[in-house]
Design a protein around this motif. Structure first.
Motif, PDB file in Angstrom:
ATOM      1  N   LEU A 335       1.569  28.654   6.085  1.00 55.87           N
ATOM      2  CA  LEU A 335       2.087  27.372   6.555  1.00 55.87           C
ATOM      3  C   LEU A 335       2.564  27.479   8.004  1.00 55.87           C
ATOM      4  O   LEU A 335       2.387  26.548   8.802  1.00 55.87           O
ATOM      5  CB  LEU A 335       3.230  26.903   5.656  1.00 55.87           C
ATOM      6  CG  LEU A 335       3.729  25.464   5.868  1.00 55.87           C
ATOM      7  CD1 LEU A 335       2.638  24.473   5.484  1.00 55.87           C
ATOM      8  CD2 LEU A 335       4.986  25.207   5.048  1.00 55.87           C
ATOM      9  N   GLY A 339       1.159  25.251  10.960  1.00 55.49           N
ATOM     10  CA  GLY A 339       2.102  24.487  11.762  1.00 55.49           C
ATOM     11  C   GLY A 339       1.999  24.808  13.242  1.00 55.49           C
ATOM     12  O   GLY A 339       2.092  23.914  14.093  1.00 55.49           O
ATOM     13  N   SER A 340       1.777  26.086  13.553  1.00 52.89           N
ATOM     14  CA  SER A 340       1.668  26.467  14.969  1.00 52.89           C
ATOM     15  C   SER A 340       0.411  25.871  15.600  1.00 52.89           C
ATOM     16  O   SER A 340       0.415  25.504  16.773  1.00 52.89           O
ATOM     17  CB  SER A 340       1.645  27.998  15.098  1.00 52.89           C
ATOM     18  OG  SER A 340       0.486  28.552  14.517  1.00 52.89           O
ATOM     19  N   PHE A 463      -2.869  21.790   7.652  1.00 53.97           N
ATOM     20  CA  PHE A 463      -1.429  21.901   7.389  1.00 53.97           C
ATOM     21  C   PHE A 463      -1.077  21.169   6.092  1.00 53.97           C
ATOM     22  O   PHE A 463      -0.293  21.668   5.274  1.00 53.97           O
ATOM     23  CB  PHE A 463      -0.645  21.318   8.559  1.00 53.97           C
ATOM     24  CG  PHE A 463       0.849  21.368   8.386  1.00 53.97           C
ATOM     25  CD1 PHE A 463       1.552  22.516   8.706  1.00 53.97           C
ATOM     26  CD2 PHE A 463       1.551  20.277   7.905  1.00 53.97           C
ATOM     27  CE1 PHE A 463       2.939  22.577   8.548  1.00 53.97           C
ATOM     28  CE2 PHE A 463       2.925  20.322   7.733  1.00 53.97           C
ATOM     29  CZ  PHE A 463       3.620  21.472   8.062  1.00 53.97           C
TER      30      PHE A 463
END
Length: 485
Positions: A335, A339-340, A463
């Motif tokens: 995750l 997210g990055s 994501f």
């Protein structure tokens, strides 16, 4: 079999495993060059998805074939099919023939993926010894994913993309010869059993229709909806067929076991993001940052190394931690990776891709092993084989369908932003740093913005997949370990 023969047979299987992992990363590295040379950004998703589809629809089937004609012979047939199809892929003059070759490579890979797990169960009846052998499987696969981008980038830069397929020939032949002279099957293969032909045909038809539905998203929402409805109908039909079969391809008892199947759903979801990163991070590096193919492939290195670290560390965690907690840790790591990538801007530096890939690889290494062990320990003795192959099927399906969907998403997002004088052909060239040099410098900022917007949407979807996996893991019940005789 003697220890020496067991060791040599294991090496033969590991070589094939190495070849499978090498193909996964080496082809991804060559995708920008293939797209540019064959002018195929519209069909780029099919290069990965049709390979994964061939693997997916045959993973369970190869296991049943192994029961009928023997695992050794079945494995050798699958490897031979893989290397012959690799030769055809390297010689392909257009995207259509390349996609056909990749489909047959995927069918061969289905046996290369599934049969070794069954053979390991034969030659390593002791669970501890088998666990160590599976650790070597992960090590060899990870090694192939580490060197794959380097080899792929070098082959593309120094020779051509065709050689990322030709390299499979000598590796596959070595695996075939070594196994031929080292492994002797000693157990009955159940040659008198019946093959669930209707179930197999229905399963294949269902998966193919659903893949076409995924790809149709790029061209016709109506066609995609119709195909999706047909696919769901086939899914219901498959379930009804299996309920009435004495020798079902996938026993209904296994399908109803939610604690086990929840893990399969989680593997589907996180592998969906995994393929998204694997395919589009090298294109991100080349198309947006202007790196060459070698540095594009190197975006996979951190993830490959930390995949091995995660897998090896998991073996120690499993001695004291609940499996579900280890899986949770792995999903959180994936995750963070997703997210990055969502937070990455068009100007994000190269190291940002490496860090994201590192979290992705570490999380996959932590999550896969405990779920794979639990898929086997959580079912009866007679269901271990089908539970193992069914789990591999879900893992492959996550990559298969999401590769097609991501390809459709990129195509739609790109097309929606194009306007004169910008064309799809220019975007094709942008994905490969060598052909990007041919584009007018004044148009590069606009083209990169278009490409970035497509990549960003893919990462947002990825994501979401991982977030759903996290929620399932938090609410699911861990499978109960079944007694063994």
């Amino acid at each position: 079999m003697s220890r020496r023969r067991i060791a040599i047979a294991t090496v033969a299987l590991l070589i094939a495993n190495f070849m499978g992992g090498l193909d996964a990363t080496i082809v991804n590295t060559a995708l920008p060059a293939i797209t540019s040379d064959l002018n195929g950004i519209r069909l780029i998703g099919w290069i990965s998805s049709v390979f994964l589809l061939g693997t997916a629809v045959t993973t369970v089937l190869w296991g049943r074939v192994g029961e009928l004609i023997g695992n050794k012979r079945t494995f050798q047939i699958s490897v031979l099919l893989f290397i012959v199809s690799s030769l055809a892929g390297g010689l392909a003059p257009n995207m259509l023939l390349l996609i056909v070759a990749r489909a047959f490579m995927g069918i061969g890979a289905g046996g290369m993926v599934s049969i070794p797990f069954i053979i390991y169960a034969d030659i390593y009846p002791n669970p501890a010894q088998r666990a160590r052998a599976l650790g070597w499987v992960t090590a060899f696969y990870t090694l192939s994913t580490v060197v794959g981008p380097l080899i792929g980038g070098w082959l593309v830069d120094a020779l051509s993309w065709h050689w990322v397929f030709f390299i499979n020939l000598p590796i596959g032949l070595i695996s075939l010869l070594v196994l031929q002279f080292s492994y002797q099957e000693t157990r009955s293969t159940g040659a008198n059993g019946r093959f669930d032909t209707r179930g197999a045909v229905t399963l294949i038809a269902m998966l193919v229709v659903l893949l076409f539905a995924s790809d149709a998203l790029a061209s016709s929402l109506t066609r995609a909806t119709i195909l999706a409805v047909i696919g769901v109908a086939l899914m219901v039909g498959f379930y009804q067929l299996e309920k009435r079969q004495d020798h079902a391809l996938v026993p209904v008892e296994l399908l109803k076991n939610w604690p086990v199947q929840a893990q399969n759903v989680i593997m589907f979801l996180i592998n969906g993001f995994f393929i998204g990163y694997s395919v589009y991070a090298p294109m991100w590096a080349q198309g947006l940052l202007g790196t060459n193919a070698t540095f594009g492939g190197l975006t996979q290195i951190a993830g490959s190394v930390l995949l091995l670290v995660g897998t090896r560390y998991t073996a120690h965690l499993m001695e004291s931690w609940p499996y579900k907690r280890i899986v949770l840790l792995g999903i959180i790591s994936v995750l963070l990776s997703a997210g990055s990538m969502v937070l990455a801007t068009q100007q994000a530096p190269y190291w940002w891709l490496l860090v994201s890939g590192g979290f992705n690889g570490l999380g996959m290494g932590l999550a896969f092993t405990p779920m794979q062990v639990s898929l086997q320990d959580g079912v009866r003795q007679d269901l271990i084989s089908v539970s193992t192959t069914f789990g591999l099927l879900f893992r492959t399906l996550g990559q298969t369908f999401m590769a097609a969907i991501f390809g459709a998403v990129l195509s739609l997002k790109t097309a929606s932003q194009l306007h004169a004088p910008l064309t799809a052909g220019m975007v094709n060239k942008l994905t490969d740093a060598s052909t990007a040099k041919q584009l007018p410098a004044a148009l590069l900022p606009q083209l990169r913005t278009i490409l970035f917007n497509g990549f960003h949407l893919i990462m947002v979807i990825g994501f979401g997949l991982v977030l759903v996996a996290l929620l399932i893991n938090l609410t699911r019940q861990a499978p109960q370990k079944q007694p063994r005789g």
